[in-house]
Design a protein around this motif. Structure first.
Motif, PDB file in Angstrom:
ATOM      1  N   GLY A 126       6.092   2.599   0.882  1.00  0.00           N
ATOM      2  CA  GLY A 126       4.783   1.888   1.323  1.00  0.00           C
ATOM      3  C   GLY A 126       5.073   0.818   2.228  1.00  0.00           C
ATOM      4  O   GLY A 126       6.208   0.311   2.687  1.00  0.00           O
ATOM      5  N   THR A 127       3.789   0.403   2.820  1.00  0.00           N
ATOM      6  CA  THR A 127       3.750  -0.776   3.569  1.00  0.00           C
ATOM      7  C   THR A 127       3.406  -1.952   3.054  1.00  0.00           C
ATOM      8  O   THR A 127       2.299  -2.074   2.284  1.00  0.00           O
ATOM      9  N   GLN A 143       0.829  -1.240   0.014  1.00  0.00           N
ATOM     10  CA  GLN A 143      -0.019  -0.071   0.013  1.00  0.00           C
ATOM     11  C   GLN A 143       0.778   1.250  -0.010  1.00  0.00           C
ATOM     12  O   GLN A 143       1.524   1.579   1.063  1.00  0.00           O
ATOM     13  N   PRO A 144       1.163   2.008  -1.310  1.00  0.00           N
ATOM     14  CA  PRO A 144       1.941   2.941  -1.339  1.00  0.00           C
ATOM     15  C   PRO A 144       1.440   4.093  -0.448  1.00  0.00           C
ATOM     16  O   PRO A 144       0.108   4.495  -0.109  1.00  0.00           O
ATOM     17  N   MET A 173      12.653   0.026   5.575  1.00  0.00           N
ATOM     18  CA  MET A 173      13.089   1.203   6.587  1.00  0.00           C
ATOM     19  C   MET A 173      13.164   0.357   8.210  1.00  0.00           C
ATOM     20  O   MET A 173      12.105  -0.446   8.349  1.00  0.00           O
ATOM     21  N   GLY A 174      14.075   0.828   8.601  1.00  0.00           N
ATOM     22  CA  GLY A 174      14.164   0.143  10.263  1.00  0.00           C
ATOM     23  C   GLY A 174      13.683   0.822  11.153  1.00  0.00           C
ATOM     24  O   GLY A 174      13.347   0.861  12.277  1.00  0.00           O
ATOM     25  N   ILE A 221       5.395  -9.076   6.120  1.00  0.00           N
ATOM     26  CA  ILE A 221       4.216  -8.178   6.329  1.00  0.00           C
ATOM     27  C   ILE A 221       4.412  -7.137   7.265  1.00  0.00           C
ATOM     28  O   ILE A 221       5.008  -7.434   8.452  1.00  0.00           O
ATOM     29  N   GLY A 222       3.971  -5.907   6.926  1.00  0.00           N
ATOM     30  CA  GLY A 222       4.289  -4.741   7.859  1.00  0.00           C
ATOM     31  C   GLY A 222       5.425  -3.940   7.806  1.00  0.00           C
ATOM     32  O   GLY A 222       5.590  -3.193   8.165  1.00  0.00           O
ATOM     33  N   ASP A 223       6.759  -4.627   6.678  1.00  0.00           N
ATOM     34  CA  ASP A 223       7.441  -3.842   6.520  1.00  0.00           C
ATOM     35  C   ASP A 223       7.113  -2.668   5.890  1.00  0.00           C
ATOM     36  O   ASP A 223       6.338  -2.565   4.958  1.00  0.00           O
TER      37      ASP A 223
END
Length: 80
Positions: free
Chosen positions: A32-33, A12-13, A79-80, A46-48
């Motif tokens: 995006g996620t 999802q951008p 992204m961390g 998932i969730g990154d």
């Protein structure tokens, strides 16, 4: 919900919000996620929150929401 296949990711951008309109990712690096990962994806979960380049993946709308499907190898970073 949609299921990702092979090494594909359903992302999802992020949408830029402006006073008068919303822009789905500009023609540059986007973020995006990840909502779903295919069974062959190795490094993404998932969730990154991922970073990807311009003209990567296939954009589509499902139930009024914009999504992007891309291969795991097209992700520039997580992204961390």
């Amino acid at each position: 919900m949609l299921t990702a296949l092979q090494d594909c990711l359903l992302v999802q951008p992020e949408i830029e919000k402006h006073a008068l309109f919303e822009l789905l990712r500009a023609k540059q690096t986007g973020f995006g996620t990840v909502l779903a990962v295919g069974p062959d994806a190795i490094d993404i979960k998932i969730g990154d929150k991922v970073c990807f380049g311009d003209s990567i993946g296939q954009e589509f709308r499902f139930d009024g929401t914009e999504y992007l499907v891309m291969r795991e190898s097209h992700v520039l970073g997580v992204m961390g």
